[in-house]
Design a protein around this motif. Sequence first.
Motif, mmCIF file in Angstrom:
data_model
loop_
_atom_site.group_PDB
_atom_site.id
_atom_site.type_symbol
_atom_site.label_atom_id
_atom_site.label_comp_id
_atom_site.label_asym_id
_atom_site.label_seq_id
_atom_site.Cartn_x
_atom_site.Cartn_y
_atom_site.Cartn_z
ATOM 1 N N LEU A 17 5.464 -9.193 -0.113
ATOM 2 C CA LEU A 17 6.243 -8.963 -1.326
ATOM 3 C C LEU A 17 5.904 -9.990 -2.400
ATOM 4 O O LEU A 17 5.878 -9.673 -3.593
ATOM 5 N N LEU B 80 13.817 -11.311 3.760
ATOM 6 C CA LEU B 80 14.274 -11.006 2.406
ATOM 7 C C LEU B 80 15.060 -12.175 1.837
ATOM 8 O O LEU B 80 14.919 -12.543 0.665
ATOM 9 N N VAL C 119 16.157 -5.924 -5.065
ATOM 10 C CA VAL C 119 15.865 -5.207 -3.823
ATOM 11 C C VAL C 119 17.031 -4.273 -3.524
ATOM 12 O O VAL C 119 18.186 -4.697 -3.510
ATOM 13 N N LEU D 288 12.226 -3.215 -5.774
ATOM 14 C CA LEU D 288 11.858 -2.678 -4.474
ATOM 15 C C LEU D 288 12.988 -1.823 -3.914
ATOM 16 O O LEU D 288 14.122 -2.282 -3.789
#
Length: 250
Positions: free
Chosen positions: A13, A46, A62, A26
């Motif tokens: 990412l 994450l 996200v 995302l």
Amino acid sequence: MLATPERALVNYLTFLAQHTPHPLVLLLDEVDGLVGAAMVSFLTQLRQGYIERSETAFPASVVLVGQRQVRDYAMREEERRATAWLGTTSPFNITAEATTLGPFTQAEVGELLEQHSTATGQRFSPEAVAHIWELGRGHPWLSNALADQIVRRDVRERSVEITAAHVEAAKETIILERRTHIDSLVARLREDRVRRIIAPMLAGERATEDMLDDDFAYVVGLGLVRWNRGHWELANPIYREVLPRALTHA
């Protein structure tokens, strides 16, 4: 970049964010299909990426799309200990929002089907529209799945009008073939917390109305039940047909 599993996602990412001129958003669909160590690693990476964002590039936003809230992703005790931060109101220590896509109204289901008619000339009879609404009660996936089964597989000739009989046949197909959503529904029924709420309802008992009951709130959040005329009931006729079968064979 992907050689170390514990950093593979965050490294990838970061790479994407570094090579785009615009803020990266995302969206991850069906993310709650991950289980066990894979889910713990996914959520942890994450969070790592967010924490390190001042030093390295990372997605600006996200979105995790699934049937469950983030706090419900990791259920086993050892997984909860590994992701203790999931219990906070902001799982990634940022201002986060949980949004649920509610059911379509009957008018919205009609509008959705009319878009197909406008594009192809193929009509849904008023009885077909009403039956799609009745079977799914506006559930977004069920409404789309019924229509998709009909127009893409069962009645490809655009001059043929869609009838209620076509809708009924499509219902049987998506249930028997356990399409994605139905299969996910059956998987949820294997969870003790879901069975504890649903099984008594199938036996004719009234469901608890305590939204502070975590298990009940979880079932409501999954969209398995709805509030109707002063009491909770299974959300739609398709669920009322699938759930007893699934519980019998679970």
